[in-house]
Every structure is written in C-alpha cells, then in structure tokens.
Design an enzyme around this catalytic site. Structure first.
Site, PDB file in Angstrom:
ATOM      1  CD  GLU A  87      -8.662  -4.872   6.618  1.00 39.51           C
ATOM      2  OE1 GLU A  87      -8.913  -4.788   5.408  1.00 39.51           O
ATOM      3  OE2 GLU A  87      -7.524  -4.806   7.084  1.00 39.51           O
ATOM      4  CG  ASP A 146      -7.417   0.132  -1.820  1.00 41.96           C
ATOM      5  OD1 ASP A 146      -7.083   0.994  -0.988  1.00 41.96           O
ATOM      6  OD2 ASP A 146      -7.159  -1.079  -1.674  1.00 41.96           O
ATOM      7  CG  ASN A 200      -6.562   2.004   5.263  1.00 40.10           C
ATOM      8  OD1 ASN A 200      -5.696   1.134   5.326  1.00 40.10           O
ATOM      9  ND2 ASN A 200      -7.403   2.067   4.250  1.00 40.10           N
ATOM     10  CD  GLU A 226      -3.163   0.694   0.275  1.00 45.59           C
ATOM     11  OE1 GLU A 226      -2.580   1.725  -0.146  1.00 45.59           O
ATOM     12  OE2 GLU A 226      -4.382   0.509   0.108  1.00 45.59           O
ATOM     13  CG  ASN A 258      -8.586   2.852   0.985  1.00 49.11           C
ATOM     14  OD1 ASN A 258      -7.369   2.954   0.922  1.00 49.11           O
ATOM     15  ND2 ASN A 258      -9.197   1.681   1.096  1.00 49.11           N
ATOM     16  NE  ARG A 274      -5.687  -1.973   9.332  1.00 45.15           N
ATOM     17  CZ  ARG A 274      -5.528  -1.487   8.107  1.00 45.15           C
ATOM     18  NH1 ARG A 274      -4.972  -0.297   7.921  1.00 45.15           N
ATOM     19  NH2 ARG A 274      -5.961  -2.165   7.046  1.00 45.15           N
TER      20      ARG A 274
END
Length: 300
Positions: free
Chosen positions: A122, A205, A104, A19, A155, A102
């Site tokens: 998740e 995303d 992202n 990511e 995101n 958390r």
C-alpha cells in the site's frame, strides 16, 4: 444492536494495523498480529498478560501447527515461528514474480491446508495497485496451488459448517463472495456474491463464521461488524465499535461466546486519533447469544 451486547477494549495495543485474531483453544489465548508494526501478539485473558514476537517484515497472519509452533505470513513468505526462541524459518515464498506484493489474510481450512492471499504493497492504507494479488493454498508438504488471480486486497475467508462453501472477501470489490469448495482437493468453483456493501459504507475486511453458519464481517473505515446470513444475504445485526478502522474478528473465550475484534490506527489524522484513543486496540464483544467454532491447525 441488542441491549445485552457489551463492547469493551481488552487490549490497548495501539497497533498500526491490528489483524488476524485467532483463539488458540489449547492455550486459552488470543493471537493477533500488527501488520505494519511487525509483531505477533499473544494475550491471555485470565491474567491479562501479553507476549509478542517481532518480525523482520510486515506480518499478516499467524496460525498454529499440528507439529507445534506456528505458521505466519511475513512479506511474501510463509514462515515457521518457534515462540519460545523467537526463531523464524522461511518455508515457501509466494508471488515470487511480484516483489512489490505482500501476503495479507490467511486461514486454515477444515482439512488442515492453509489458504493465504496477497496484495500490492500500500501507498497509504487500502490504496494499492489493483489486481496484483492472488489466492493460494499450501498443503502440509508445502506444495502451493494458485486459485485466484487479479485480486485487489485478498482478505477475510472462512468455510460453511458442511465444508462445501468457501466465503471470501476481496475488499475493494465491496462484496462477500461464496465459492463451491471441494474439501478433498481444495478446488474452488461457482463464484457468487453473498453480500454487497454500498459505496461509502466502508470496506469488508476480515471475517469469521459462527456455529450457526452465519458470517461476522469487520468493516474497515466503517467502525462496525456485520452479522450476515449467507443463505439470504440479509444483515441480521450490526455491532458498532468506538473506532472506525475495524479490521477482523474471531470468536473465543472458554465457550467461544466472545467475539474479538481487531482494529488499526494507521491512516488516522491527529483529530481522528483524539476522538478514537482506543484505535489499534482489540475489543471483546459479549452477550451476542451465539458461539463460534474452534480454529484448525495447519496439518504440517
């Protein structure tokens, strides 16, 4: 996809959740993270050398600082990262009242403030307790402002060329949204939908904006990146990749003409892994005929 477009896997990282790609212009290196693998990676294309720093918790983004070193999102904390010593210092914690959350995605706005979002942890990839996340900004003096609440999976984000529009993705809504953005104050307003994916097409995303002001959006579980005109809401181009869990993208290279795309392997079953040996790798897409813009460093 145009015939001149070339897709190649340049880093066989095997990341669980690759990511947050970011091209660091001063170093001519690509930074990215492996969220669940708890690593920050730095890769130099000219030598094909990779370095990495391990983190103590999920690490969701990394950005350079004007003062040197990096900021990263680790767990629910914004941490300072000193690369040479691998030292990490927690600067500020977000969502303190939600220990199961958390951080992202995160990105620095054109004025040097950090925007970072949260989500519930998740159970399985992209399966979260909904509406647990928020979107925050953090300024150079580490003051924190909460802009959005009831976010599912905070995101991708980026800004228009004139800095007056903020583009944002809350993945489970299946939309790319736009807000009016006051770059002086960082305030958001007038939320609207720019692009809507159909059910079953995958989840929007990470994303980036090119030098023409168009969006490039990675589609998780869709194996592709969409090029979207935010003025018309039309998809102009689709770049297909040999992996399904495409996660984010950024432009880089000496003239910012290469699109780098990260991917994930976590959540693939054995037969999918056999069909996708490059899952978790980083891909370079060349020949798109467009260029990106340099990333901005955090002002602190």
């Amino acid at each position: 996809m145009m015939s001149s477009v070339k897709v190649e896997c340049v880093i066989k990282a095997g990341a669980l959740i690759g990511e947050g790609p970011l091209w660091e212009e001063s170093q001519q290196t690509l930074m990215f993270v492996d969220i669940a693998g708890q690593k920050i990676h730095r890769w130099r294309p000219t030598t094909n050398q990779s370095e990495s720093v391990e983190t103590e918790d999920f690490v969701s983004f990394v950005v350079p600082r004007v003062s040197g070193g990096y900021l990263a999102g680790m767990g629910r904390s914004i941490v300072a990262v000193e690369w040479s010593t691998q030292m990490m210092t927690s600067l500020v914690e977000l969502d303190e009242e939600k220990p199961n959350n958390r951080l992202n995605d995160g990105k620095v706005d054109p004025r040097g403030r950090l925007l970072a979002g949260t989500m519930g942890r998740e159970k399985r990839p992209a399966e979260v307790q909904r509406q647990q996340g928020s979107l925050f900004s953090v300024t150079s003096d580490l003051s924190v402002t909460k802009h959005l609440t009831q976010v599912d999976i905070s995101n991708g984000m980026d800004w228009s060329l004139d800095q007056k529009t903020f583009f944002y993705i809350d993945s489970l809504s299946l939309t790319v949204d736009a807000f009016d953005y006051d770059s002086d104050s960082g305030r958001l307003g007038n939320r609207r939908v720019v692009y809507h994916l159909a059910e079953g097409e995958g989840l929007p995303d990470g994303m980036t904006v090119d030098a023409d002001g168009r969006l490039w959006v990675a589609i998780y579980n869709g194996g592709r990146v969409l090029n979207i005109d935010p003025e018309t809401g039309v998809c102009l181009q689709t770049v297909s990749l040999p992996v399904t869990k495409t996660t984010s993208c950024c432009f880089g290279g000496p003239d910012f003409s290469d699109l780098y795309v990260t991917s994930a392997s976590l959540g693939l079953d054995q037969s999918e892994r056999r069909k996708q040996p490059l899952a978790g790798g980083v891909f370079r897409v060349s020949g798109l005929g467009v260029k990106g813009r340099p990333s901005v460093s955090f002002s602190g």
